[in-house]
Enzyme design. Structure first.
Site, mmCIF file in Angstrom:
data_model
loop_
_atom_site.group_PDB
_atom_site.id
_atom_site.type_symbol
_atom_site.label_atom_id
_atom_site.label_comp_id
_atom_site.label_asym_id
_atom_site.label_seq_id
_atom_site.Cartn_x
_atom_site.Cartn_y
_atom_site.Cartn_z
ATOM 1 N N GLY A 90 -40.181 2.794 83.812
ATOM 2 C CA GLY A 90 -41.135 1.700 83.847
ATOM 3 C C GLY A 90 -40.686 0.490 84.644
ATOM 4 N N TYR A 91 -39.479 0.514 85.190
ATOM 5 C CA TYR A 91 -38.996 -0.631 85.962
ATOM 6 C C TYR A 91 -39.611 -0.620 87.354
ATOM 7 C CZ TYR A 91 -35.317 -1.392 82.449
ATOM 8 O OH TYR A 91 -34.616 -1.641 81.291
ATOM 9 N N THR A 92 -40.284 -1.713 87.693
ATOM 10 C CA THR A 92 -40.921 -1.916 89.002
ATOM 11 C C THR A 92 -41.701 -0.691 89.446
ATOM 12 O OG1 THR A 92 -38.837 -1.363 90.122
ATOM 13 C CG2 THR A 92 -39.326 -3.693 89.792
#
Length: 344
Positions: free
Chosen positions: A57-59
């Site tokens: 879910g990061y960037t």
């Protein structure tokens, strides 16, 4: 660089863990392009660090892609950690810890990371809608397939840790060996129940936000708006309500009082506030590795310096007393049940 084993396992990790939430840019709070991110990864590995943490879910998946390309050619020397739970699409099964979602999420992470196995696969947060028995059985299947080596969790409560380990035991499945909790001089809630539970159930800890979202660096002052290029400045300007709430909860009077003491201690020891805050966390009982999240190479070097020093007992005790003097209620603003990147 110092090393230790992670929880009740034989996996050796560095006492510094490179967090990559800032790698990439997708309209959220991250602001580290691939060129700088690659320099950070190379310098971290050259300094002896070996564990790198990211999440699907990061960037919007950019972080995993950047990390995968950065460690190409050095994969076998890296303990690669990622996480799953956050939404990966609009559908009802595009998030959470169900067998349906985790199976797709793992395959997608493997593709983005450009690898055929993940060393530490973690549940990003608890899923009330999925039976924990289903989650642990699914994760055990990943280990048996060889696509995952070890299992961990992030942001779980003490009760949730116990339920997870019991579910694994009932199914003769692979248990968790690690937890990612928030921990700093501003956020000490894990000391009462979570850290003792981790010790009893064989979990090491990879602690995040050791600088209190940057408040402990001493960059923020009462009555002054955060500068636009700071973490708090970006959070304050974020369109995400969760990010703005995070910043408001951190920039309160008790937290700024603690930050003032960190700055004072740093001056007395002829070092930086960053070094003091990081050293305090690293020296705490029950902490396995400290997650640092630099956006620049200079920040990485400053973080590594802090993780290499030892605070004298009098400084440690003073900071311990000062931070404990803040009420639980005033610190709760810093202990948010999720990261500001959760909706990115």
């Amino acid at each position: 660089m110092q090393y230790t084993t992670l929880g009740r396992s034989g996996l050796t990790v560095s006492r510094a863990c490179l967090g990559t939430m800032n790698f990439g840019s997708s309209g959220g709070v991250a602001s580290c392009d691939e060129t700088e991110a690659t320099r950070i990864v190379d310098a971290f590995l050259d300094a002896g660090g070996n564990i790198i943490d990211t999440a699907d879910g990061y960037t919007g998946g950019q972080s995993e892609q950047i990390v995968g390309r950065a460690i190409n050619g050095r994969r076998d020397s890296v303990v690669l950690a990622t996480k799953a739970f956050l939404p990966q699409g609009p559908g009802p099964n595009d998030r959470g810890l169900s067998r349906a979602h985790l199976t797709r999420a793992l395959e997608a992470s493997l593709r983005r990371l450009g690898t055929d196995y993940i060393d530490l696969y973690q549940c990003h947060q608890w899923d009330d809608s999925t039976p924990i028995d289903e989650t642990m059985a699914t994760l055990d299947g990943f280990v048996r397939s060889g696509k995952v080596r070890y299992l961990g969790c992030s942001n779980f409560t003490a009760t949730q840790i116990v339920e997870s380990q019991w579910a694994a035991q009932r199914a003769n499945a692979t248990p968790f060996i690690s937890l990612q909790p928030q921990y700093s001089l501003l956020a000490r809630g894990i000391e009462a129940e979570i850290l003792p539970t981790c010790r009893r159930h064989g979990l090491g800890t990879l602690v995040w936000s050791p600088l209190g979202g940057g408040v402990l660096t001493g960059r923020y002052r009462r009555g002054a708006a955060p500068e636009a290029d700071t973490r708090m400045g970006r959070l304050k300007a974020s369109p995400l309500p969760m990010a703005r709430a995070w910043a408001d909860g951190l920039l309160n009077e008790p937290n700024l009082d603690i930050a003032d003491q960190v700055v004072k201690t740093a001056a007395e020891l002829d070092t930086t506030p960053v070094a003091v805050a990081l050293a305090w966390v690293r020296q705490r009982p029950g902490v396995t590795s400290v997650i640092i999240g630099p956006r620049t190479l200079d920040q990485l070097h400053g973080n590594l310096t802090g993780l290499a020093i030892d605070l004298p007992p009098e400084a440690t005790n003073h900071l311990d007393e000062i931070s404990r003097s803040a009420t639980d209620q005033s610190r709760m603003g810093a202990e948010f049940p999720g990261r500001p990147s959760a909706a990115t």
